[in-house]
Design a protein around this motif. Structure first.
Motif, PDB file in Angstrom:
ATOM      1  N   UNK A   1       3.061  20.000  62.637  1.00 58.78           N
ATOM      2  CA  UNK A   1       4.395  19.999  63.591  1.00 58.78           C
ATOM      3  C   UNK A   1       4.974  21.123  63.973  1.00 58.78           C
ATOM      4  N   UNK A   2       4.471  22.409  63.735  1.00 61.19           N
ATOM      5  CA  UNK A   2       4.647  23.614  63.922  1.00 61.19           C
ATOM      6  C   UNK A   2       4.621  23.705  65.667  1.00 61.19           C
ATOM      7  N   UNK A   3       3.284  23.185  66.153  1.00 63.11           N
ATOM      8  CA  UNK A   3       3.137  23.084  67.527  1.00 63.11           C
ATOM      9  C   UNK A   3       4.093  22.512  68.394  1.00 63.11           C
ATOM     10  N   UNK A   4       4.967  21.509  67.670  1.00 61.18           N
ATOM     11  CA  UNK A   4       5.864  20.840  68.449  1.00 61.18           C
ATOM     12  C   UNK A   4       7.192  21.218  68.347  1.00 61.18           C
ATOM     13  N   UNK A   5       7.378  22.530  67.698  1.00 54.38           N
ATOM     14  CA  UNK A   5       8.612  23.093  67.651  1.00 54.38           C
ATOM     15  C   UNK A   5       8.808  23.688  68.957  1.00 54.38           C
ATOM     16  N   UNK A   6      10.233  23.281  69.659  1.00 61.95           N
ATOM     17  CA  UNK A   6      10.709  24.137  70.653  1.00 61.95           C
ATOM     18  C   UNK A   6      12.484  24.327  70.496  1.00 61.95           C
TER      19      UNK A   6
ATOM     20  N   UNK B   1       7.344  31.140  66.160  1.00 58.43           N
ATOM     21  CA  UNK B   1       6.641  29.790  66.334  1.00 58.43           C
ATOM     22  C   UNK B   1       6.549  29.101  67.822  1.00 58.43           C
ATOM     23  N   UNK B   2       7.908  29.239  68.614  1.00 59.69           N
ATOM     24  CA  UNK B   2       7.864  28.596  69.922  1.00 59.69           C
ATOM     25  C   UNK B   2       7.170  29.545  71.210  1.00 59.69           C
ATOM     26  N   UNK B   3       6.717  30.458  70.776  1.00 60.15           N
ATOM     27  CA  UNK B   3       5.976  31.254  71.810  1.00 60.15           C
ATOM     28  C   UNK B   3       5.097  30.640  72.454  1.00 60.15           C
ATOM     29  N   UNK B   4       4.782  30.596  73.786  1.00 65.36           N
ATOM     30  CA  UNK B   4       5.368  31.448  74.635  1.00 65.36           C
ATOM     31  C   UNK B   4       6.554  31.083  75.425  1.00 65.36           C
ATOM     32  N   UNK B   5       7.157  29.883  74.756  1.00 67.19           N
ATOM     33  CA  UNK B   5       8.475  29.487  75.162  1.00 67.19           C
ATOM     34  C   UNK B   5       9.619  30.404  74.592  1.00 67.19           C
ATOM     35  N   UNK B   6      10.620  30.244  75.240  1.00 62.68           N
ATOM     36  CA  UNK B   6      11.881  31.042  74.822  1.00 62.68           C
ATOM     37  C   UNK B   6      12.557  30.868  73.410  1.00 62.68           C
ATOM     38  N   UNK B   7      12.963  31.916  72.622  1.00 61.61           N
ATOM     39  CA  UNK B   7      13.473  31.536  71.313  1.00 61.61           C
ATOM     40  C   UNK B   7      15.065  30.923  71.661  1.00 61.61           C
ATOM     41  N   UNK B   8      15.648  30.389  70.531  1.00 57.54           N
ATOM     42  CA  UNK B   8      17.053  30.197  70.771  1.00 57.54           C
ATOM     43  C   UNK B   8      17.961  31.364  71.095  1.00 57.54           C
ATOM     44  N   UNK B   9      18.657  31.202  72.202  1.00 51.59           N
ATOM     45  CA  UNK B   9      19.557  32.453  72.780  1.00 51.59           C
ATOM     46  C   UNK B   9      20.623  33.035  71.726  1.00 51.59           C
ATOM     47  N   UNK B  10      20.824  32.060  70.682  1.00 48.19           N
ATOM     48  CA  UNK B  10      21.879  32.472  69.690  1.00 48.19           C
ATOM     49  C   UNK B  10      21.604  33.589  68.920  1.00 48.19           C
ATOM     50  N   UNK B  11      20.415  34.164  68.728  1.00 48.77           N
ATOM     51  CA  UNK B  11      19.951  35.487  67.898  1.00 48.77           C
ATOM     52  C   UNK B  11      18.667  36.010  68.383  1.00 48.77           C
ATOM     53  N   UNK B  12      18.419  35.726  69.717  1.00 44.55           N
ATOM     54  CA  UNK B  12      17.265  36.100  70.288  1.00 44.55           C
ATOM     55  C   UNK B  12      17.190  37.759  70.419  1.00 44.55           C
ATOM     56  N   UNK B  13      18.406  38.506  70.532  1.00 44.91           N
ATOM     57  CA  UNK B  13      18.743  39.802  70.655  1.00 44.91           C
ATOM     58  C   UNK B  13      18.419  40.463  69.364  1.00 44.91           C
ATOM     59  N   UNK B  14      18.711  39.821  68.256  1.00 45.00           N
ATOM     60  CA  UNK B  14      18.601  40.338  67.007  1.00 45.00           C
ATOM     61  C   UNK B  14      17.931  39.807  66.135  1.00 45.00           C
ATOM     62  N   UNK B  15      16.600  39.603  66.100  1.00 42.73           N
ATOM     63  CA  UNK B  15      15.838  38.903  65.225  1.00 42.73           C
ATOM     64  C   UNK B  15      15.041  39.804  64.397  1.00 42.73           C
ATOM     65  N   UNK B  16      14.983  39.442  63.024  1.00 40.66           N
ATOM     66  CA  UNK B  16      14.301  40.230  62.068  1.00 40.66           C
ATOM     67  C   UNK B  16      13.032  40.567  62.284  1.00 40.66           C
TER      68      UNK B  16
END
Length: 207
Positions: A151-156, A75-90
């Protein structure tokens, strides 16, 4: 401030203040406490005490959270995802399948109410008394509602150093989830500028 159950659920993964990540739903007891604090935003209302939080329910909730966070990362693309689990997303297909399966476990009907002298209204009514099913379905349903709503478009994902939270922008220029993150990010930027200036001076002195 408006509260979004899906966002609060996703952000039970957060930074621990020391460069690492902590889980607010680490134990069944922690899950029960988290639910009790948010019982008022479940619809239909949830009987938290009747959910009987245990290891099995916790595992189910955590697996659903993995799906929610994968969908938030999209949903946050093209912004970066949370770094907590960006490397192992489903994978997306698996995340959506898991979410939809959880929603389908609790069929919801609308109950018409029309008191004398008042306009008619409809309230959601669950077809099951199993509070554990209702809990998981409600978390999934809130995510579906959020992702298909305005509100999805305002998720960051917060970009402050060490922060791993998702948040909903209160205004178009908001970059961080809370003031403490804003202060930390500004301090980090100032430090980087000063380091660049010092590096430039050192380079000029050596030439």
């Amino acid at each position: 401030m408006r509260r979004f159950l899906a966002v609060e659920f996703a952000t039970t993964i957060r930074h621990d203040g020391h460069g690492g990540v902590t889980d607010e739903l680490a134990t069944p007891e922690a899950l029960a406490e988290w639910l009790a604090e948010r019982a008022d935003i479940f619809s239909p209302p949830l009987d938290v005490e009747a959910t009987h939080c245990d290891d099995a329910l916790l595992a189910e909730v955590v697996e659903l959270r993995r799906a929610v966070r994968a969908l938030f990362a999209r949903a946050v693309r093209p912004g970066p995802p949370s770094p907590a689990d960006a490397h192992r997303l489903l994978p997306m297909e698996e995340a959506m399948a898991r979410l939809n399966a959880a929603v389908a476990r609790e069929p919801i009907t609308l109950r018409l109410e029309w008191p004398d002298g008042q306009p008619p209204s409809a309230s959601p009514e669950s077809s099951t008394e199993d509070q554990r099913i209702r809990l998981v379905a409600a978390l999934a349903r809130s995510t579906t509602a959020f992702l298909t709503g305005p509100f999805r478009e305002r998720l960051r994902a917060c970009t402050a150093p060490r922060c791993v939270r998702y948040f909903v922008q209160g205004h178009g220029r908001q970059e961080w989830c809370k003031p403490s993150c804003a202060n930390r990010a500004r301090a980090a930027r100032y430090y980087e500028r000063q380091r660049s200036v010092r590096a430039g001076r050192d380079g000029a002195a050596d030439s």
